[in-house]
Design a protein around this motif. Sequence first.
Motif, short mmCIF file in Angstrom:
data_model
loop_
_atom_site.label_atom_id
_atom_site.label_comp_id
_atom_site.label_asym_id
_atom_site.label_seq_id
_atom_site.Cartn_x
_atom_site.Cartn_y
_atom_site.Cartn_z
N MET A 222 32.59 19.34 -3.68
CA MET A 222 32.33 20.48 -4.54
C MET A 222 32.65 20.08 -5.98
O MET A 222 33.67 19.48 -6.26
CB MET A 222 33.20 21.65 -4.10
N LYS A 223 31.76 20.42 -6.87
CA LYS A 223 31.96 20.07 -8.26
C LYS A 223 32.97 20.99 -8.92
O LYS A 223 33.23 22.10 -8.44
CB LYS A 223 30.63 20.14 -9.00
N GLU A 224 33.53 20.52 -10.00
CA GLU A 224 34.55 21.30 -10.71
C GLU A 224 33.97 22.62 -11.22
O GLU A 224 34.65 23.65 -11.18
CB GLU A 224 35.10 20.47 -11.88
N HIS A 225 32.74 22.59 -11.70
CA HIS A 225 32.10 23.81 -12.21
C HIS A 225 31.94 24.85 -11.10
O HIS A 225 32.20 26.04 -11.31
CB HIS A 225 30.74 23.47 -12.83
N ASP A 226 31.54 24.42 -9.91
CA ASP A 226 31.38 25.33 -8.79
C ASP A 226 32.72 25.90 -8.34
O ASP A 226 32.83 27.07 -7.99
CB ASP A 226 30.71 24.63 -7.62
N ARG A 227 33.73 25.05 -8.34
CA ARG A 227 35.07 25.49 -7.95
C ARG A 227 35.59 26.54 -8.93
O ARG A 227 36.20 27.54 -8.52
CB ARG A 227 36.01 24.29 -7.90
N LYS A 228 35.32 26.33 -10.22
CA LYS A 228 35.78 27.28 -11.23
C LYS A 228 35.06 28.62 -11.08
O LYS A 228 35.69 29.68 -11.18
CB LYS A 228 35.54 26.73 -12.63
N LYS A 229 33.76 28.60 -10.78
CA LYS A 229 33.01 29.84 -10.58
C LYS A 229 33.52 30.59 -9.34
O LYS A 229 33.61 31.81 -9.35
CB LYS A 229 31.53 29.55 -10.44
N LEU A 230 33.84 29.86 -8.30
CA LEU A 230 34.35 30.48 -7.08
C LEU A 230 35.71 31.11 -7.33
O LEU A 230 35.98 32.22 -6.85
CB LEU A 230 34.43 29.43 -5.98
N ASN A 231 36.57 30.43 -8.09
CA ASN A 231 37.88 31.01 -8.43
C ASN A 231 37.73 32.24 -9.30
O ASN A 231 38.47 33.22 -9.12
CB ASN A 231 38.75 29.97 -9.13
N ASP A 232 36.78 32.22 -10.24
CA ASP A 232 36.55 33.40 -11.08
C ASP A 232 36.07 34.58 -10.25
O ASP A 232 36.49 35.72 -10.46
CB ASP A 232 35.53 33.08 -12.17
N ALA A 233 35.19 34.32 -9.28
CA ALA A 233 34.70 35.38 -8.41
C ALA A 233 35.84 35.95 -7.57
O ALA A 233 35.95 37.17 -7.39
CB ALA A 233 33.59 34.86 -7.51
N TYR A 234 36.70 35.09 -7.07
CA TYR A 234 37.84 35.50 -6.26
C TYR A 234 38.77 36.40 -7.07
O TYR A 234 39.19 37.47 -6.61
CB TYR A 234 38.57 34.25 -5.77
N GLN A 235 39.09 35.99 -8.30
CA GLN A 235 39.98 36.78 -9.15
C GLN A 235 39.33 38.11 -9.55
O GLN A 235 40.01 39.13 -9.64
CB GLN A 235 40.36 35.99 -10.39
N SER A 236 38.03 38.10 -9.77
CA SER A 236 37.33 39.33 -10.12
C SER A 236 37.39 40.34 -8.97
O SER A 236 37.63 41.53 -9.19
CB SER A 236 35.89 39.01 -10.47
N VAL A 237 37.19 39.86 -7.75
CA VAL A 237 37.25 40.75 -6.59
C VAL A 237 38.68 41.26 -6.40
O VAL A 237 38.88 42.44 -6.08
CB VAL A 237 36.72 40.04 -5.33
N LEU A 238 39.67 40.42 -6.62
CA LEU A 238 41.06 40.88 -6.52
C LEU A 238 41.35 41.99 -7.52
O LEU A 238 42.00 42.98 -7.18
CB LEU A 238 42.02 39.71 -6.76
N ARG A 239 40.87 41.84 -8.75
CA ARG A 239 41.08 42.87 -9.76
C ARG A 239 40.42 44.18 -9.35
O ARG A 239 40.98 45.27 -9.50
CB ARG A 239 40.53 42.42 -11.11
N LYS A 240 39.20 44.09 -8.82
CA LYS A 240 38.49 45.29 -8.39
C LYS A 240 39.21 45.98 -7.24
O LYS A 240 39.25 47.21 -7.17
CB LYS A 240 37.06 44.94 -7.98
#
Length: 70
Positions: free
Chosen positions: A1-19
Motif C-alpha cells: 500500500m502506498k503512503e498516499h493511500d494509507r494517509k487517505k484511509l487514515n483520514d477517512a477513519y478519523q472522519s468517521v470517528l468524528r461523525k
Amino acid sequence: MKEHDRKKLNDAYQSVLRKIVIWGVLSMLLLATSKVTGWIIMEFAGLASVVYTIVLVGVLFYIAFIKSRQ
C-alpha cells in the motif's frame, strides 16, 4: 500500500470517528430533551440519529477491516 493511500484511509477513519462522536452526542441530547419536554418528535429524531450512528459504526468497522488487510 502506498503512503498516499494509507494517509487517505487514515483520514477517512478519523472522519468517521468524528461523525460518530457528533451524532452520538446529538442523539443523547435529543433523547434526553424529549424525556424532559415530552415532545415525541424529538424522540423520533433522537432514534433516527441513533440508527445513523449505528450505520457509521458499521462503516468504521469496514474501514478498519480494509486497514488490517493492507
